[in-house]
Design an enzyme around this catalytic site. Structure first.
Site, mmCIF file in Angstrom:
data_model
loop_
_atom_site.group_PDB
_atom_site.id
_atom_site.type_symbol
_atom_site.label_atom_id
_atom_site.label_comp_id
_atom_site.label_asym_id
_atom_site.label_seq_id
_atom_site.Cartn_x
_atom_site.Cartn_y
_atom_site.Cartn_z
ATOM 1 N N ASP A 60 1.095 3.001 -13.245
ATOM 2 C CA ASP A 60 0.357 1.629 -13.486
ATOM 3 C C ASP A 60 0.839 1.120 -14.927
ATOM 4 O OD1 ASP A 60 -2.368 0.698 -12.617
ATOM 5 O OD2 ASP A 60 -2.152 0.140 -14.596
ATOM 6 N N THR A 134 4.561 -7.752 -5.875
ATOM 7 C CA THR A 134 5.078 -6.427 -5.974
ATOM 8 C C THR A 134 4.891 -5.637 -4.482
ATOM 9 O OG1 THR A 134 3.768 -6.469 -8.096
ATOM 10 C CG2 THR A 134 4.500 -4.411 -7.250
ATOM 11 N N CYS A 171 7.501 -3.712 9.322
ATOM 12 C CA CYS A 171 7.612 -3.635 7.931
ATOM 13 C C CYS A 171 6.472 -4.763 7.333
ATOM 14 C CB CYS A 171 8.937 -3.845 7.162
ATOM 15 S SG CYS A 171 9.391 -5.632 6.891
ATOM 16 N N CYS A 188 -9.171 -11.145 -6.459
ATOM 17 C CA CYS A 188 -10.378 -10.578 -7.001
ATOM 18 C C CYS A 188 -10.993 -11.647 -8.207
ATOM 19 C CB CYS A 188 -10.106 -9.229 -7.567
ATOM 20 S SG CYS A 188 -9.377 -7.971 -6.429
ATOM 21 N N CYS A 247 13.359 -6.290 7.578
ATOM 22 C CA CYS A 247 13.646 -5.521 8.452
ATOM 23 C C CYS A 247 14.737 -5.988 9.455
ATOM 24 C CB CYS A 247 12.638 -4.553 8.847
ATOM 25 S SG CYS A 247 11.738 -5.228 10.245
#
Ligand SMILES: [Zn+2]
Length: 342
Positions: A60, A134, A171, A188, A247
């Site tokens: 993290d 990410t 994927c 969020c 992929c």
């Protein structure tokens, strides 16, 4: 722990036909990387550690904050007061839960230059990150190393989970081929999140992780979507898309982005992260000496903290800085250039 104690500890799991003593032994021999130790990561790390996964890598980039506590069940008010890096706090709390587990804390931003190193020796990755970019990077990295990974996301009162095994089924980019432009997807930050949503998604991901570790041969990709208010639960079989950029066509666009310095607002936070273009890191004790004349500096082995007016600045050994109290990237970049370096 003696084998008698181990038998006792995991006796309720060993009774399960799906696990049994052999499955339990598989969990003990496995290394799982928890990528992101926020709300999903708290649930994932807790459940996998308690279930008996032998080795966890806890990754993290952030420190514990007050607004984390409703959802991020690994942390407490003392972690907030001391601004402990989440990976370190997670390691401390879990070491008390299961003293037999090997817990490796990595305070770092998952980035193209470090992700392949992070995956060395890792049998499976679970996704506790908070942004799609990410996740695309994890997807590229896991396709490259052949590592299975379990995607999860939660926002509002809804959530999603899907496992991916390179070479066997889809994927992430078979599901979502391209990044949406900023501001399109709810986060969020814009929508809020109910604490039960990441708890349930994290539990689904942890289950998929155990299923893959224990019975890889009978596993197949299932996309699960949930909503909780009112409750609904749907599953879909997901096919592989031969035109998938990652992929299918073999592109690794997110892994190939090396050496770009980055300033990013953080999801759900009044904070900006500044990431340097190089991975030289920062000598925190040297920086502390330089800053001490002007500021009250708080130093621990993992991070340095000081306040510039109303802004709270946390610098990590890998050279990143979190500037808290602003959402303006220019302000954060200016603070970084002035006090830490360019
Ligand atoms: Zn694909």
């Amino acid at each position: 722990m003696s084998s008698v104690n181990a038998d006792l500890r995991y006796s309720r799991q060993a009774l399960l036909a799906q696990l049994g003593p052999q499955g339990q032994a598989r969990l003990r021999q496995s290394c799982v990387a928890v990528m992101g130790c926020g709300a999903l990561g708290s649930t994932l790390a807790t459940l996998l550690c308690r279930a008996g996964v032998g080795h966890l890598v806890l990754v993290d980039r952030d420190v514990v904050e007050l607004s984390n506590l409703p959802r991020q069940t690994l942390y407490d008010e003392q972690d907030v007061a001391q601004a402990v890096p989440k990976a370190v706090a997670a390691q401390r709390h879990l070491a008390i839960v299961n003293s037999q587990a090997v817990l490796d804390a990595q305070v770092m931003d998952i980035a193209p230059h470090n992700v392949l190193t992070l995956l060395k020796g890792v049998d499976l990755v679970v996704d506790g990150t908070d942004n799609l970019e990410t996740r695309y990077l994890l997807n590229d990295a896991c396709l490259t190393t052949g590592t299975p990974w379990i995607y999860g996301g939660a926002v509002g009162t809804s959530g999603i989970c899907c496992g991916f095994v390179p070479g066997r089924g889809p994927c992430l980019r078979c599901l979502f081929p391209e990044l949406a432009p900023p501001g399109i997807l709810p986060t969020c930050d814009t929508m809020g999140v109910l604490n039960t949503a990441p708890a349930i998604v994290g539990a689904l991901q942890a289950t998929e992780a155990m299923r893959l570790l224990v019975q890889p041969e009978s596993w197949s990709a299932t996309l699960v979507t949930i909503d909780l208010w009112p409750p609904s639960f749907r599953t879909f079989a997901v096919p592989r898309d031969p035109r998938c950029p990652a992929c299918g066509l073999g592109r690794r666009e997110f892994l190939d982005r090396q050496g770009v310095s980055e300033v990013a607002r953080l999801c759900g936070r009044n904070a900006v992260q500044v990431t340097p273009a190089n991975d030289l890191g920062v000598a925190l004790s040297t920086l502390a000496q330089a800053l001490q004349a002007q500021f009250a500096v708080e130093l621990s082995p993992e991070r340095l903290r000081f306040a510039v007016g109303a802004l709270d600045v946390v610098v990590f050994a890998d050279g990143r800085a979190l500037v808290r109290g602003t959402t303006d990237p220019r302000v954060a970049k200016a603070i970084y250039a002035k006090y830490i370096g360019t």
